[in-house]
Design a protein around this motif. Structure first.
Motif, PDB file in Angstrom:
ATOM      1  N   ARG A   7      26.753  48.468 -29.200  1.00 36.19           N
ATOM      2  CA  ARG A   7      27.972  48.894 -29.780  1.00 36.19           C
ATOM      3  C   ARG A   7      28.954  48.458 -28.917  1.00 36.19           C
ATOM      4  O   ARG A   7      30.047  47.955 -29.456  1.00 36.19           O
ATOM      5  CB  ARG A   7      27.784  50.245 -30.167  1.00 36.19           C
ATOM      6  N   LYS A   8      28.980  49.070 -27.681  1.00 39.39           N
ATOM      7  CA  LYS A   8      30.103  48.891 -26.952  1.00 39.39           C
ATOM      8  C   LYS A   8      30.328  47.616 -26.180  1.00 39.39           C
ATOM      9  O   LYS A   8      31.570  46.991 -25.867  1.00 39.39           O
ATOM     10  CB  LYS A   8      29.895  49.851 -25.606  1.00 39.39           C
ATOM     11  N   TYR A   9      29.133  46.850 -26.032  1.00 43.80           N
ATOM     12  CA  TYR A   9      29.630  45.414 -25.245  1.00 43.80           C
ATOM     13  C   TYR A   9      28.892  44.032 -25.880  1.00 43.80           C
ATOM     14  O   TYR A   9      28.880  42.813 -25.642  1.00 43.80           O
ATOM     15  CB  TYR A   9      28.752  45.546 -23.822  1.00 43.80           C
ATOM     16  N   LYS A  10      28.218  44.417 -27.057  1.00 46.62           N
ATOM     17  CA  LYS A  10      27.659  43.288 -27.706  1.00 46.62           C
ATOM     18  C   LYS A  10      26.443  42.913 -26.810  1.00 46.62           C
ATOM     19  O   LYS A  10      26.087  41.386 -26.947  1.00 46.62           O
ATOM     20  CB  LYS A  10      28.252  42.298 -28.337  1.00 46.62           C
ATOM     21  N   ILE A  11      25.724  43.559 -26.055  1.00 42.59           N
ATOM     22  CA  ILE A  11      24.877  43.103 -25.342  1.00 42.59           C
ATOM     23  C   ILE A  11      23.498  43.496 -25.855  1.00 42.59           C
ATOM     24  O   ILE A  11      23.245  44.564 -26.364  1.00 42.59           O
ATOM     25  CB  ILE A  11      25.143  43.709 -23.621  1.00 42.59           C
ATOM     26  N   ARG A  12      22.577  42.579 -25.676  1.00 44.81           N
ATOM     27  CA  ARG A  12      20.984  42.870 -26.173  1.00 44.81           C
ATOM     28  C   ARG A  12      20.318  43.318 -25.176  1.00 44.81           C
ATOM     29  O   ARG A  12      20.426  42.884 -23.893  1.00 44.81           O
ATOM     30  CB  ARG A  12      20.390  41.662 -26.725  1.00 44.81           C
ATOM     31  N   VAL A  13      19.554  44.497 -25.170  1.00 48.04           N
ATOM     32  CA  VAL A  13      18.596  45.032 -24.107  1.00 48.04           C
ATOM     33  C   VAL A  13      17.112  44.947 -24.543  1.00 48.04           C
ATOM     34  O   VAL A  13      16.835  45.544 -25.730  1.00 48.04           O
ATOM     35  CB  VAL A  13      18.935  46.395 -23.931  1.00 48.04           C
ATOM     36  N   ASN A  14      16.032  44.223 -23.752  1.00 44.61           N
ATOM     37  CA  ASN A  14      15.075  44.324 -24.239  1.00 44.61           C
ATOM     38  C   ASN A  14      13.893  44.476 -22.928  1.00 44.61           C
ATOM     39  O   ASN A  14      14.272  44.435 -21.822  1.00 44.61           O
ATOM     40  CB  ASN A  14      14.614  42.881 -24.874  1.00 44.61           C
ATOM     41  N   THR A  15      12.731  44.785 -23.185  1.00 47.25           N
ATOM     42  CA  THR A  15      11.708  44.855 -22.031  1.00 47.25           C
ATOM     43  C   THR A  15      10.558  44.261 -22.279  1.00 47.25           C
ATOM     44  O   THR A  15      10.087  44.247 -23.397  1.00 47.25           O
ATOM     45  CB  THR A  15      11.381  46.323 -21.611  1.00 47.25           C
ATOM     46  N   ILE A  16       9.751  43.425 -21.387  1.00 51.20           N
ATOM     47  CA  ILE A  16       8.797  42.763 -21.619  1.00 51.20           C
ATOM     48  C   ILE A  16       7.647  43.549 -21.032  1.00 51.20           C
ATOM     49  O   ILE A  16       7.719  44.071 -19.820  1.00 51.20           O
ATOM     50  CB  ILE A  16       8.996  41.282 -20.777  1.00 51.20           C
ATOM     51  N   SER A  17       6.570  43.916 -21.712  1.00 48.98           N
ATOM     52  CA  SER A  17       5.516  44.484 -21.356  1.00 48.98           C
ATOM     53  C   SER A  17       4.391  43.390 -21.178  1.00 48.98           C
ATOM     54  O   SER A  17       3.938  42.961 -21.643  1.00 48.98           O
ATOM     55  CB  SER A  17       4.735  45.524 -22.488  1.00 48.98           C
ATOM     56  N   ALA A  18       4.433  43.361 -19.708  1.00 48.67           N
ATOM     57  CA  ALA A  18       3.730  42.269 -19.142  1.00 48.67           C
ATOM     58  C   ALA A  18       2.106  42.678 -18.684  1.00 48.67           C
ATOM     59  O   ALA A  18       1.865  43.744 -18.106  1.00 48.67           O
ATOM     60  CB  ALA A  18       4.336  41.643 -17.881  1.00 48.67           C
ATOM     61  N   GLY A  19       1.287  41.538 -18.953  1.00 51.39           N
ATOM     62  CA  GLY A  19      -0.033  41.800 -18.615  1.00 51.39           C
ATOM     63  C   GLY A  19      -0.248  41.812 -16.751  1.00 51.39           C
ATOM     64  O   GLY A  19       0.871  41.444 -16.146  1.00 51.39           O
ATOM     65  N   PRO A  20      -1.283  41.946 -16.267  1.00 56.90           N
ATOM     66  CA  PRO A  20      -1.319  41.991 -14.841  1.00 56.90           C
ATOM     67  C   PRO A  20      -1.238  40.703 -14.103  1.00 56.90           C
ATOM     68  O   PRO A  20      -1.916  39.575 -14.422  1.00 56.90           O
ATOM     69  CB  PRO A  20      -2.811  42.558 -14.509  1.00 56.90           C
ATOM     70  N   LEU A  21      -0.446  40.730 -13.005  1.00 54.35           N
ATOM     71  CA  LEU A  21      -0.323  39.486 -12.223  1.00 54.35           C
ATOM     72  C   LEU A  21      -0.531  39.934 -10.749  1.00 54.35           C
ATOM     73  O   LEU A  21       0.180  41.103 -10.198  1.00 54.35           O
ATOM     74  CB  LEU A  21       1.265  39.114 -12.429  1.00 54.35           C
ATOM     75  N   LYS A  22      -1.040  39.045  -9.940  1.00 58.76           N
ATOM     76  CA  LYS A  22      -1.081  39.620  -8.526  1.00 58.76           C
ATOM     77  C   LYS A  22       0.120  39.364  -7.536  1.00 58.76           C
ATOM     78  O   LYS A  22       0.035  38.613  -6.749  1.00 58.76           O
ATOM     79  CB  LYS A  22      -2.425  38.843  -7.860  1.00 58.76           C
ATOM     80  N   SER A  23       1.056  40.153  -7.957  1.00 63.14           N
ATOM     81  CA  SER A  23       2.234  40.057  -7.216  1.00 63.14           C
ATOM     82  C   SER A  23       2.130  40.959  -5.827  1.00 63.14           C
ATOM     83  O   SER A  23       1.163  41.642  -5.649  1.00 63.14           O
ATOM     84  CB  SER A  23       3.398  40.397  -7.822  1.00 63.14           C
ATOM     85  N   ARG A  24       3.228  40.945  -5.197  1.00 67.15           N
ATOM     86  CA  ARG A  24       2.982  41.859  -3.964  1.00 67.15           C
ATOM     87  C   ARG A  24       3.198  43.240  -4.154  1.00 67.15           C
ATOM     88  O   ARG A  24       2.394  44.317  -3.732  1.00 67.15           O
ATOM     89  CB  ARG A  24       4.487  41.628  -3.062  1.00 67.15           C
ATOM     90  N   ILE A  30      17.118  42.236 -19.584  1.00 68.00           N
ATOM     91  CA  ILE A  30      15.636  41.974 -19.853  1.00 68.00           C
ATOM     92  C   ILE A  30      15.178  42.883 -18.423  1.00 68.00           C
ATOM     93  O   ILE A  30      15.302  42.413 -17.477  1.00 68.00           O
ATOM     94  CB  ILE A  30      15.012  40.768 -19.817  1.00 68.00           C
ATOM     95  N   SER A  31      14.142  43.822 -18.907  1.00 65.56           N
ATOM     96  CA  SER A  31      13.386  44.297 -17.758  1.00 65.56           C
ATOM     97  C   SER A  31      11.892  44.182 -17.816  1.00 65.56           C
ATOM     98  O   SER A  31      11.379  43.691 -18.942  1.00 65.56           O
ATOM     99  CB  SER A  31      13.730  45.986 -17.733  1.00 65.56           C
ATOM    100  N   LEU A  32      10.953  44.730 -16.929  1.00 60.82           N
ATOM    101  CA  LEU A  32       9.688  44.394 -17.190  1.00 60.82           C
ATOM    102  C   LEU A  32       9.124  45.636 -17.037  1.00 60.82           C
ATOM    103  O   LEU A  32       9.440  46.830 -16.297  1.00 60.82           O
ATOM    104  CB  LEU A  32       9.264  43.703 -15.749  1.00 60.82           C
ATOM    105  N   THR A  33       8.054  45.915 -18.099  1.00 58.13           N
ATOM    106  CA  THR A  33       7.333  47.091 -18.216  1.00 58.13           C
ATOM    107  C   THR A  33       5.886  46.869 -18.134  1.00 58.13           C
ATOM    108  O   THR A  33       5.444  45.829 -18.246  1.00 58.13           O
ATOM    109  CB  THR A  33       7.623  48.103 -19.385  1.00 58.13           C
ATOM    110  N   TYR A  34       5.193  47.944 -18.192  1.00 61.04           N
ATOM    111  CA  TYR A  34       3.696  47.957 -18.178  1.00 61.04           C
ATOM    112  C   TYR A  34       3.050  48.947 -18.992  1.00 61.04           C
ATOM    113  O   TYR A  34       3.541  49.993 -19.261  1.00 61.04           O
ATOM    114  CB  TYR A  34       3.168  48.091 -16.860  1.00 61.04           C
TER     115      TYR A  34
END
Ligand code: NAD
Length: 288
Positions: A208-225, A170-174
């Motif tokens: 196909r190669k590893y039976k791994i799922r790959v997704n990205t979360i498009s997140a709304g804004p958060l006041k992170s560093r 899982i990754s994080l996108t915008y």
């Protein structure tokens, strides 16, 4: 439950990586963190001194455990890639084995395998500059830290990800990847577009190669560093609350919950998606 997660991009308790670690821990996962080398000392010291104890609290009152914190700089794949200016930088002096392949080797030695990989890191040195004024160096740096780092982590972790339980990345996108967000500059919008496209291609290849799922979360804004470095995060948050269909505050835990769902067997058939966790803002074409 009973799964092991490696979360890359946690250096305090204010960002999405921390929230995801906490929610995964709450669901019973073992937590390993990858922390950017220059931020490692202060993070480990704060952790040891109990500075994060309040935000480490799980709903049942206990504090979630972090099994190990690994130093990581996801811009480098192996020691040969590291230039002298970084090798001799005193912010890197105390740490070792922090390139991607070395971290994967250490995790393999320490724990054998992982089930869940979370990429929650980004860096764009020229993020506050418009794309029109971004240098080649700044653009490529944003792309390397924010997009290729995802390819590299997946590429090197995949061989030690458990296939039986169906590994999940899982990754994080915008949203700036697909709609113009004035001010999200420095080639960061381009890096997020690459990250989302790579999510689809890697979902196919690693599926196909590893039976791994790959997704990205498009997140709304958060006041992170990281978000504070963009320079107008308050405006993004206010705009989002005023104009999203749900008009509610977006909490880091909203993203933690979504990531925990995506990492779970409840999401067994979900791969290659951009999963919006933004109170519905991405649907709006005109503010009302
Ligand atoms: P954050 O500051 O908590 O996380 C970013 C982390 O990346 C930091 O811990 C930083 O030390 C680390 N990092 C930077 N360069 C690195 C490198 N070369 N190697 C290893 N680590 C490195 O901020 P965040 O906003 O929670 O960011 C997490 C992810 O969420 C990012 O991909 C970001 O683009 C994404 N996101 C954030 C928002 C937001 O509004 N905060 C919105 C959508 C998406």
């Amino acid at each position: 439950t009973g799964k092991r997660a490696f979360i890359a991009g946690v250096a305090d308790d204010q960002g999405y990586g921390w929230a995801i670690a906490k929610t995964l821990a709450s669901a019973g996962a073992e937590i390993l963190l990858g922390t950017w080398v220059p931020a490692l000392n202060i993070f480990e010291t704060s952790l040891r001194r109990g500075k994060f104890d309040e935000s480490r609290q799980l709903p049942n009152g206990s504090l979630f455990e972090i099994s190990k914190v690994y130093p990581l700089d996801a811009v480098f794949d192996c020691p040969e890639d590291v230039p002298d200016e970084i090798k001799n930088n005193k912010r890197y002096a105390g740490a070792s084995a922090w390139t991607v392949t070395e971290v994967v080797d250490s995790v393999k030695k320490d724990f054998g395998s992982i089930d869940i990989l979370v990429h929650s890191l980004a860096n764009g040195p020229e993020v506050s500059k418009p794309l029109l004024e971004t240098s080649r160096k700044g653009y490529l740096a944003a792309s390397s830290a924010s997009a290729y780092s995802h390819v590299s982590l997946l590429r090197h972790f995949a061989p030690i990800m458990n296939q039986g339980k169906c590994g999940s990345v899982i990754s994080l996108t915008y949203m700036a990847s697909e709609k113009t967000i004035p001010g999200y500059g420095g080639g960061m919008s381009s890096a997020k577009a690459a990250l989302e496209s790579d999510t689809r291609v890697l979902a196919f290849e690693a599926g196909r190669k590893y039976k791994i799922r790959v997704n990205t979360i498009s997140a709304g804004p958060l006041k992170s560093r990281a978000a504070k470095a963009i320079g107008f995060i308050e405006k993004m948050i206010d705009y989002s609350k005023a104009n999203s269909p749900l008009q509610r505050d977006l909490e880091a835990d909203d993203i933690g919950n979504a990531a925990t769902f995506l990492a779970s067997p409840l999401a067994s058939a979900i791969s290659g998606t951009v999963f919006y966790v933004d109170n519905g803002l991405h649907t709006m074409g005109m503010a009302l």
